[in-house]
Design a protein around this motif. Structure first.
Motif: not given
Length: 437
Positions: A188-206
């Motif tokens: 029932g959910v997308v089985p892909v988890v993103n590990l994002r390295n970012t200091d911002y709340i918004l943004g398309d990429f880390g």
């Protein structure tokens, strides 16, 4: 949004940062071109200094990644066994390094042929996700890879209700994908988890840890290259001589035969009568004079390197002893740990950022194993090894004192020492541990 529109959007999102990833990869591998060179210098040097690179970017990434070590989870006794079976004790470090370098890495959770959780670490060069702007939940994801032997591009489109496999009959395809198989998604959910390295709340990429280091590393490599050129041409004292006659020798062709001029005479060239390897210079002429020019002073380059390294340490939080800056008096162990305080704080911040993603991976693993709704699985917490570089003796001494004072229970004290839940259970079963009231 139709499936074709969603597929097009995800492929465009996947392709967008590829040029930036390639540039970051060159810096991580130490293969970036020399910067701050004039066109004339580039022409003169050619590729002579193509390997002149101080690989600070790799050091900045690995210095953080080696402090991001997962030691266990709480909330599910069997989770660590599935973690080890999927080699995540090894590959989780790869995910951390890629996220620190490129800004993003991914983990896909599904079931193997036995119904057990199957977890794979994926590259940001092959996987992209689409998130809901309101809830920030992942609503779709894609993985794309190439089979160059068969000239085929494969893709898998992940959605909350189904997973679709597609192919295109060319390598590097961005369009022309045809669905070949589709299965329902019981999670029932997308089985892909993103590990994002970012200091911002918004943004398309880390954000990459080495993005700010790139111009500084370019400047460092330029100073090192200049120092090598200076060392080669004027670093050694050069000798001079006057009042002696030069000797001549014929110019030879590739076959070793003398080259003749238009009159049929051998072409001659003048050479130094005193070979470079001779330890003494001797001349029969009474007018001969010998001398030596002063060697170039390379201290200016050393000062330049120190200034640039200072900026690199400020931006990357790498302590001086990591980048090879040492004082005459060796620092004590406490001084070294104090110098690493900023790097430790940055590593702890990355633990918090990546910890939420790994907890989501853990929920998906439990959902696959037990057939549960991952949204209803709570109380899963990831445990990290201490980001500070303390010795085993120091850590054990501190934990034992807290345990003896009654401030820590035995199980928690063992966890502070880096033991996993399974190891703690085995220790308690083999040797009952006294609990302090």
């Amino acid at each position: 949004m139709t499936q074709d529109e969603l597929l097009t959007l995800l492929i465009r999102r996947l392709n967008e940062p590829l040029a930036r990833y390639a540039d970051l990869g060159r810096y991580y591998d130490g293969k970036q071109p020399l910067a701050f060179l004039s066109p004339e210098a580039k022409t003169a040097l050619g590729n002579r200094f193509g390997v002149m690179a101080s690989n600070i970017p790799r050091l900045a990434v690995t210095a953080l990644a080696e402090r991001l070590r997962i030691t266990g989870f709480t909330g599910d006794a069997g989770l660590w066994g599935d973690w080890i079976r999927n080699d995540l004790d090894q590959t989780s470090g790869v995910a951390h390094r890629e996220a620190l370098l490129l800004g993003d890495s991914y983990v896909i959770v599904w079931a193997d042929r036995f119904g057990r959780p199957q977890v794979t670490v994926e590259s940001a060069k092959q996987v992209a996700v689409l998130t809901d702007p309101g809830s920030r939940e992942t609503i779709a994801a894609i993985k794309r890879w190439e089979d160059k032997d068969r000239n085929i591009t494969h893709a898998v489109l992940y959605q909350p209700d189904k997973i679709t496999k597609l192919t295109a009959q060319q390598v590097g395809a961005v369009t022309g994908f045809t669905p070949v198989d589709s299965i329902s998604n019981p999670l029932g959910v997308v089985p892909v988890v993103n590990l994002r390295n970012t200091d911002y709340i918004l943004g398309d990429f880390g954000n990459s840890e080495i993005e700010d280091l790139k111009p500084l590393v370019d400047a460092l490599n330029k100073s090192l290259a200049d120092m090598m050129v200076t060392s080669e041409y004027v670093g050694r004292p050069r000798r001079w001589a006057t009042g002696i006659e030069l000797t001549e020798e014929p110019v030879l062709d590739v076959d070793g035969n003398p080259v003749l001029d238009e009159d049929g005479q051998p072409v001659m060239r003048e050479i130094n009568p005193i070979p470079e390897g001779h330890r003494a210079m001797i001349s029969e002429s009474s007018d001969a004079k010998f001398g030596q020019l002063n060697a170039a002073d390379l201290s200016g380059y050393e000062a330049s390197v120190r200034v640039i390294l200072g900026q690199i340490m400020a931006v990357s939080t790498l302590p001086a002893h990591y980048v090879g800056v040492f004082s005459d008096n060796p620092a004590s162990a406490d001084a070294l740990r104090a110098a690493e305080a900023s790097l430790t704080a940055r590593a702890e911040a990355r633990q918090l950022a990546f910890g939420r993603a790994w907890e989501q991976v853990a929920r998906l693993m439990i959902a696959v194993r037990d057939g549960r709704d991952p949204n209803l699985i709570d109380d899963i917490r990831v445990h990290w090894a201490d980001a500070a570089t303390r010795s085993v003796a120091q850590e054990a001494d501190a934990v034992v004192k807290l345990y003896q004072a009654g401030l820590l229970p035995a199980a928690y004290a063992l966890g502070k020492l880096g033991y996993s839940d399974d190891e703690i259970a085995k220790i308690k079963a083999a040797t009952p541990v006294r609990e302090v009231a």
